[in-house]
Design a protein around this motif. Structure first.
Motif, PDB file in Angstrom:
ATOM      1  N   ARG A  33       0.815  -0.950   0.093  1.00  0.00           N
ATOM      2  CA  ARG A  33      -0.004  -0.101   0.011  1.00  0.00           C
ATOM      3  C   ARG A  33       0.726   1.148   0.084  1.00  0.00           C
ATOM      4  N   LYS A  34       0.573   2.126  -0.997  1.00  0.00           N
ATOM      5  CA  LYS A  34       1.347   3.368  -1.046  1.00  0.00           C
ATOM      6  C   LYS A  34       0.746   4.595  -0.236  1.00  0.00           C
ATOM      7  N   SER A  35       1.663   5.172   0.331  1.00  0.00           N
ATOM      8  CA  SER A  35       1.164   6.445   1.199  1.00  0.00           C
ATOM      9  C   SER A  35       0.891   7.580   0.636  1.00  0.00           C
ATOM     10  N   ASN A  36      -0.025   8.429   0.913  1.00  0.00           N
ATOM     11  CA  ASN A  36      -0.287   9.729   0.389  1.00  0.00           C
ATOM     12  C   ASN A  36       0.620  10.791   1.012  1.00  0.00           C
ATOM     13  N   ALA A  37       1.572  10.366   1.761  1.00  0.00           N
ATOM     14  CA  ALA A  37       2.507  11.318   2.486  1.00  0.00           C
ATOM     15  C   ALA A  37       3.003  12.232   1.702  1.00  0.00           C
ATOM     16  N   ASN A  38       3.914  11.832   0.587  1.00  0.00           N
ATOM     17  CA  ASN A  38       4.310  12.943  -0.334  1.00  0.00           C
ATOM     18  C   ASN A  38       3.410  13.876  -0.781  1.00  0.00           C
ATOM     19  N   LYS A  39       1.906  13.394  -1.387  1.00  0.00           N
ATOM     20  CA  LYS A  39       1.232  14.070  -2.027  1.00  0.00           C
ATOM     21  C   LYS A  39       0.611  15.077  -1.118  1.00  0.00           C
ATOM     22  N   LEU A  40       0.719  14.947   0.111  1.00  0.00           N
ATOM     23  CA  LEU A  40       0.033  15.810   1.042  1.00  0.00           C
ATOM     24  C   LEU A  40       1.050  16.769   1.792  1.00  0.00           C
ATOM     25  N   GLY A  41       2.280  16.455   1.139  1.00  0.00           N
ATOM     26  CA  GLY A  41       3.700  17.269   1.473  1.00  0.00           C
ATOM     27  C   GLY A  41       4.159  17.022   2.829  1.00  0.00           C
ATOM     28  N   PHE A  42       4.020  15.612   3.348  1.00  0.00           N
ATOM     29  CA  PHE A  42       4.342  15.035   4.682  1.00  0.00           C
ATOM     30  C   PHE A  42       5.487  14.169   4.309  1.00  0.00           C
ATOM     31  N   SER A  43       6.500  14.043   5.206  1.00  0.00           N
ATOM     32  CA  SER A  43       7.694  12.941   4.573  1.00  0.00           C
ATOM     33  C   SER A  43       7.056  11.684   5.369  1.00  0.00           C
ATOM     34  N   LYS A  44       7.809  10.653   4.349  1.00  0.00           N
ATOM     35  CA  LYS A  44       7.868   9.266   4.624  1.00  0.00           C
ATOM     36  C   LYS A  44       8.540   8.971   5.813  1.00  0.00           C
ATOM     37  N   PRO A  45       8.510   7.938   6.783  1.00  0.00           N
ATOM     38  CA  PRO A  45       9.230   7.593   7.915  1.00  0.00           C
ATOM     39  C   PRO A  45      10.656   7.575   7.595  1.00  0.00           C
ATOM     40  N   LYS A  46      11.445   8.169   8.444  1.00  0.00           N
ATOM     41  CA  LYS A  46      12.750   8.131   8.354  1.00  0.00           C
ATOM     42  C   LYS A  46      13.510   6.742   8.429  1.00  0.00           C
ATOM     43  N   ILE A  47      12.992   5.695   8.624  1.00  0.00           N
ATOM     44  CA  ILE A  47      13.398   4.438   8.669  1.00  0.00           C
ATOM     45  C   ILE A  47      12.597   3.374   8.073  1.00  0.00           C
ATOM     46  N   SER A  48      13.050   2.584   7.210  1.00  0.00           N
ATOM     47  CA  SER A  48      12.323   1.657   6.603  1.00  0.00           C
ATOM     48  C   SER A  48      11.815   0.503   7.278  1.00  0.00           C
ATOM     49  N   ARG A  49      10.851  -0.374   6.851  1.00  0.00           N
ATOM     50  CA  ARG A  49      10.656  -1.414   7.524  1.00  0.00           C
ATOM     51  C   ARG A  49      11.382  -2.490   7.742  1.00  0.00           C
ATOM     52  N   LYS A  50      12.336  -2.838   6.626  1.00  0.00           N
ATOM     53  CA  LYS A  50      13.324  -3.740   6.760  1.00  0.00           C
ATOM     54  C   LYS A  50      14.428  -3.217   7.883  1.00  0.00           C
ATOM     55  N   GLU A  51      14.750  -2.083   7.908  1.00  0.00           N
ATOM     56  CA  GLU A  51      15.498  -1.841   9.007  1.00  0.00           C
ATOM     57  C   GLU A  51      14.980  -1.913  10.556  1.00  0.00           C
ATOM     58  N   ILE A  52      13.652  -1.575  10.591  1.00  0.00           N
ATOM     59  CA  ILE A  52      13.191  -1.676  11.616  1.00  0.00           C
ATOM     60  C   ILE A  52      12.926  -3.308  12.060  1.00  0.00           C
ATOM     61  N   LEU A  53      12.944  -4.222  11.304  1.00  0.00           N
ATOM     62  CA  LEU A  53      12.566  -5.633  11.634  1.00  0.00           C
ATOM     63  C   LEU A  53      13.924  -6.399  11.779  1.00  0.00           C
ATOM     64  N   ALA A  54      15.119  -5.950  11.228  1.00  0.00           N
ATOM     65  CA  ALA A  54      16.443  -5.937  11.658  1.00  0.00           C
ATOM     66  C   ALA A  54      16.906  -5.809  13.003  1.00  0.00           C
ATOM     67  N   MET A  55      16.324  -4.799  13.491  1.00  0.00           N
ATOM     68  CA  MET A  55      16.782  -4.379  15.004  1.00  0.00           C
ATOM     69  C   MET A  55      16.217  -5.366  16.153  1.00  0.00           C
ATOM     70  N   ASP A  56      17.041  -5.368  16.995  1.00  0.00           N
ATOM     71  CA  ASP A  56      16.381  -5.983  18.596  1.00  0.00           C
ATOM     72  C   ASP A  56      15.330  -5.123  18.883  1.00  0.00           C
TER      73      ASP A  56
END
Length: 122
Positions: free
Chosen positions: A1-24
């Motif tokens: 699912r794509k985010s509307n964040a950029n269309k609305l002028g808001f940023s995407k999260p600064k960290i990717s899902r892959k990076e999050i899942l790789a963390m403890d």
């Protein structure tokens, strides 16, 4: 699912899902709350709001993030947290009080319409 964040002028999260899942778990929660704080800052949050004192979060295996406020209230998105703080720029949805007001107005309009029809039939 794509985010509307950029269309609305808001940023995407600064960290990717892959990076999050790789963390403890400990680093994962810290990274997610840091990203949330940065998002709230973009939305115009005060320093007290973006400090997120007492907040926590969970992240499922599919990286669905749920945020919990100090009173254990549940928020399913960053925008939902922004609405919790009543930030004006929060995209999507409305606050509960705005929803209640809209519902009351709608009900009142329908009741008035029914009264008009009843009066017209007499």
């Amino acid at each position: 699912r794509k985010s509307n964040a950029n269309k609305l002028g808001f940023s995407k999260p600064k960290i990717s899902r892959k990076e999050i899942l790789a963390m403890d778990k400990g680093n994962r929660q810290k990274a997610i709350l840091t990203a949330l704080s940065e998002y709230l800052e973009e939305m115009g949050a005060s320093s007290k709001q973006k400090a997120l004192k007492g907040w926590s979060c969970t992240c499922t295996e599919t990286c669905d993030i749920v945020y919990f406020g100090p009173n254990k209230e549940r928020h399913r998105s960053r925008a939902d947290v922004a609405r919790h703080f009543k930030l004006k720029l929060a995209p999507g949805g409305t606050t509960a009080s705005a929803k209640a007001a809209a519902l009351a107005t709608s009900r009142a309009s329908k009741a008035m319409e029914r009264e008009r029809k009843t009066a017209a039939e007499k």
